[in-house]
Design a protein around this motif. Structure first.
Motif, PDB file in Angstrom:
ATOM      1  N   TYR A   7       0.809  -1.208   0.000  1.00  0.00           N
ATOM      2  CA  TYR A   7       0.000   0.000   0.000  1.00  0.00           C
ATOM      3  C   TYR A   7       0.850   1.268   0.000  1.00  0.00           C
ATOM      4  O   TYR A   7       0.495   2.260  -0.622  1.00  0.00           O
ATOM      5  CB  TYR A   7      -1.006  -0.002   1.157  1.00  0.00           C
ATOM      6  N   ASP A   8       2.000   1.199   0.721  1.00  0.00           N
ATOM      7  CA  ASP A   8       2.895   2.369   0.724  1.00  0.00           C
ATOM      8  C   ASP A   8       3.333   2.707  -0.693  1.00  0.00           C
ATOM      9  O   ASP A   8       3.334   3.866  -1.106  1.00  0.00           O
ATOM     10  CB  ASP A   8       4.139   2.062   1.580  1.00  0.00           C
ATOM     11  N   HIS A   9       3.713   1.655  -1.399  1.00  0.00           N
ATOM     12  CA  HIS A   9       4.189   1.840  -2.781  1.00  0.00           C
ATOM     13  C   HIS A   9       3.074   2.432  -3.647  1.00  0.00           C
ATOM     14  O   HIS A   9       3.281   3.350  -4.436  1.00  0.00           O
ATOM     15  CB  HIS A   9       4.682   0.494  -3.318  1.00  0.00           C
ATOM     16  N   LYS A  10       1.861   1.893  -3.479  1.00  0.00           N
ATOM     17  CA  LYS A  10       0.723   2.348  -4.289  1.00  0.00           C
ATOM     18  C   LYS A  10       0.361   3.803  -3.975  1.00  0.00           C
ATOM     19  O   LYS A  10       0.023   4.585  -4.859  1.00  0.00           O
ATOM     20  CB  LYS A  10      -0.503   1.451  -4.032  1.00  0.00           C
ATOM     21  N   ILE A  11       0.422   4.127  -2.675  1.00  0.00           N
ATOM     22  CA  ILE A  11       0.059   5.499  -2.261  1.00  0.00           C
ATOM     23  C   ILE A  11       1.049   6.500  -2.832  1.00  0.00           C
ATOM     24  O   ILE A  11       0.660   7.581  -3.308  1.00  0.00           O
ATOM     25  CB  ILE A  11      -0.026   5.608  -0.720  1.00  0.00           C
ATOM     26  N   LYS A  12       2.326   6.153  -2.826  1.00  0.00           N
ATOM     27  CA  LYS A  12       3.344   7.048  -3.388  1.00  0.00           C
ATOM     28  C   LYS A  12       3.070   7.266  -4.872  1.00  0.00           C
ATOM     29  O   LYS A  12       3.157   8.366  -5.392  1.00  0.00           O
ATOM     30  CB  LYS A  12       4.734   6.450  -3.201  1.00  0.00           C
ATOM     31  N   ARG A  13       2.732   6.172  -5.544  1.00  0.00           N
ATOM     32  CA  ARG A  13       2.466   6.257  -6.984  1.00  0.00           C
ATOM     33  C   ARG A  13       1.240   7.142  -7.232  1.00  0.00           C
ATOM     34  O   ARG A  13       1.238   7.994  -8.123  1.00  0.00           O
ATOM     35  CB  ARG A  13       2.237   4.833  -7.534  1.00  0.00           C
ATOM     36  N   ALA A  14       0.201   6.946  -6.410  1.00  0.00           N
ATOM     37  CA  ALA A  14      -1.035   7.745  -6.550  1.00  0.00           C
ATOM     38  C   ALA A  14      -0.750   9.227  -6.313  1.00  0.00           C
ATOM     39  O   ALA A  14      -1.266  10.093  -7.015  1.00  0.00           O
ATOM     40  CB  ALA A  14      -2.095   7.253  -5.568  1.00  0.00           C
ATOM     41  N   THR A  15       0.122   9.509  -5.324  1.00  0.00           N
ATOM     42  CA  THR A  15       0.475  10.911  -5.012  1.00  0.00           C
ATOM     43  C   THR A  15       1.132  11.559  -6.224  1.00  0.00           C
ATOM     44  O   THR A  15       0.796  12.683  -6.595  1.00  0.00           O
ATOM     45  CB  THR A  15       1.445  10.963  -3.818  1.00  0.00           C
ATOM     46  N   GLN A  16       2.065  10.847  -6.832  1.00  0.00           N
ATOM     47  CA  GLN A  16       2.758  11.402  -8.010  1.00  0.00           C
ATOM     48  C   GLN A  16       1.768  11.661  -9.143  1.00  0.00           C
ATOM     49  O   GLN A  16       1.801  12.696  -9.799  1.00  0.00           O
ATOM     50  CB  GLN A  16       3.800  10.411  -8.511  1.00  0.00           C
ATOM     51  N   MET A  17       0.875  10.705  -9.342  1.00  0.00           N
ATOM     52  CA  MET A  17      -0.069  10.839 -10.465  1.00  0.00           C
ATOM     53  C   MET A  17      -1.030  11.998 -10.225  1.00  0.00           C
ATOM     54  O   MET A  17      -1.376  12.714 -11.151  1.00  0.00           O
ATOM     55  CB  MET A  17      -0.859   9.548 -10.653  1.00  0.00           C
ATOM     56  N   LEU A  18      -1.446  12.180  -8.979  1.00  0.00           N
ATOM     57  CA  LEU A  18      -2.454  13.213  -8.713  1.00  0.00           C
ATOM     58  C   LEU A  18      -1.846  14.615  -8.644  1.00  0.00           C
ATOM     59  O   LEU A  18      -2.438  15.577  -9.106  1.00  0.00           O
ATOM     60  CB  LEU A  18      -3.172  12.911  -7.391  1.00  0.00           C
ATOM     61  N   PHE A  19      -0.652  14.723  -8.035  1.00  0.00           N
ATOM     62  CA  PHE A  19      -0.072  16.051  -7.841  1.00  0.00           C
ATOM     63  C   PHE A  19       0.581  16.594  -9.098  1.00  0.00           C
ATOM     64  O   PHE A  19       0.509  17.790  -9.364  1.00  0.00           O
ATOM     65  CB  PHE A  19       0.962  16.021  -6.710  1.00  0.00           C
TER      66      PHE A  19
END
Lengths: 183, 275
Positions: A7-19
């Motif tokens: 989940y940590d990995h996924k959240i980091k990826r989601a942060t990059q995509m959204l920001f």
């Protein structure tokens, strides 16, 4: 990989995509999140949002077309666009930091309110006349073009202005109408 | 179009413009009497005959459907929580100062966060692209017009380049007619393909082109045998100029590459059988 690490990995990826901006518009489409994070991306976004809440930020979902009645399906979410926005309102002085003159912001607010009062579409000339009543005439056309370029307003082939994607993402129209009527 | 039909079409056009004003100018969709419009269209429909008139009627029906959809959207909008009396809201908008707008807007405005950033890998890709990019002076080379010296050219050269023709059209026509008479000889007539057929397809086309004028201008005539699928050309000893004054009939004759090939093969087979 443990569940937490996953989940940590996924959240980091989601942060990059959204920001970070990837296309002409900010935000990211649901299907892009699905391709990158998997079909459980709504769960990942919920976890991310709990982190963002502490920073007074939120994840806003703007659906294609009308908002679905009831709980949105995965298909609705895949077609929707996700943005990170400020959670609460902003102090007036901070609006200047975002590159807006107070006059221009007032004009935007008036234009949006007027279009809402006209059930979502208003003639461009009528909007210009409204703005001209309180703002310098030479600024009116420049401002409307700026609102259209930024994505707050759209203009169709019949010179009718409507509320575009950025207004739907950033402005709580219902609250705005309520506050205006209370004034 | 009769006067009555023109009136119907005009009336339907007005209906279309009225319906379009709902979409284009934001006219209240409920201001149109849908029942009356439908009755009008039904009344004019039996008088419409041509496909264009039917298309106008179909367009009117489509515009009417759009108005009804707008009415539906209006009702749907009104039933949402976003609905407010538009006149009241408009009145408020006109009376409020710009400071009031700012105060309200900043309370409901949650701007989108967007960031842009270069990464090392993208910079490296950009440098690679820069190195491979050809200088703009080379990419946008403007050759400009080529300077040409004025000179002279002979008539033969112009004919060779097919800018001029050697003979006038009438001279060419008469030459074809003489050729036809020579080929026919003692016989009264000759098969069409036997006259126009040449060693190359291009020459065959040229001959067929001239033959069409020979027949049109009264230098020859055609004899058709549809059952045998044969066409003969009969040259006149003297041109019959009165032929061009009479009512002429078109006779289409196909001159395709495949037919030319077939003619050539038949001729070759005939030659072989003679040997």
């Amino acid at each position: 990989m443990t569940k937490k690490a996953y989940y940590d990995h996924k959240i980091k990826r989601a942060t990059q995509m959204l920001f970070y901006r990837h296309h002409m518009k900010p935000g990211v489409k649901g299907w892009e999140l699905k391709n990158s994070l998997g079909s459980d991306y709504p769960k990942i976004l919920k976890v991310l949002e709990s982190y963002l809440e502490k920073l007074d930020l939120q994840i806003k979902t703007v659906f294609e077309g009308e908002n679905p009645s009831g709980e949105p399906t995965l298909e609705d979410l895949n077609k929707a666009r996700f943005y990170v926005t400020v959670r609460g309102g902003l102090p007036e002085k901070d609006a200047k930091m975002m590159g807006w003159r107070i006059d221009d912001l007032a004009g935007l607010a008036a234009a949006i309110s007027y279009i809402v009062s006209k059930k979502g579409k208003a003639n461009r000339e009528e909007v210009e006349d409204l703005l001209r009543s309180k703002l310098p005439g030479w600024r009116v056309e420049i401002n409307i073009s700026r609102y259209i370029r930024s994505g707050y307003l759209g203009e169709d082939e019949h010179n009718q202005l409507y509320l575009d994607w950025r207004t739907r993402a950033e402005v709580d129209q219902k609250a705005m109408v309520k506050l205006l009527l209370l004034k | 179009m009769s006067k009555k039909e023109k009136l119907s079409v005009d009336h339907i056009q007005r209906v279309i413009e009225l319906c379009k004003s709902v979409d284009e100018q934001g006219v209240d969709p409920f201001s149109l009497d849908i029942d009356e419009i439908i009755t009008t269209l039904q009344q004019y429909f039996p008088e419409l005959e041509s496909p264009e008139e039917m298309a106008i009627d179909a367009e009117a029906v489509q515009c009417l459907a759009s108005v009804i959809q707008n009415q539906g959207n209006w009702v749907k909008y009104r039933s949402t929580s976003l609905y407010t009396d538009p006149f009241l809201l408009e009145d408020k908008i006109n009376r409020l100062k710009k400071e009031d707008f700012i105060e309200v807007f900043t309370k409901v405005w949650t701007p989108v966060i967007e960031m842009e950033q270069l990464s090392i890998s993208y910079l490296a890709e950009a440098m690679k692209y820069w190195d491979s990019l050809v200088p703009i002076a080379e990419r946008w080379q403007n050759d400009g017009p080529i300077e040409v010296q004025t000179g002279t050219i002979t008539r033969e050269e112009l004919v060779r380049q097919k800018i001029l023709v050697e003979k006038t059209f009438i001279e060419e026509l008469v030459a074809s007619w003489v050729q036809l008479k020579q080929k026919v000889g003692e016989n009264r007539k000759i098969l069409y393909w036997d006259f126009i057929g040449c060693d190359t397809f291009n020459e065959t086309l040229d001959r067929a082109y001239m033959t069409s004028f020979l027949v049109t201008y009264g230098y020859a005539t055609l004899e058709l045998h549809p059952l045998d699928e044969e066409v003969f050309i009969i040259p006149f000893t003297e041109p019959r100029l009165e032929m061009s004054d009479r009512h002429l009939v078109s006779v289409p004759i196909s001159i395709s590459f495949d037919e030319w090939i077939r003619w050539k093969e038949e001729k070759l087979n005939d030659k072989k059988s003679l040997l």
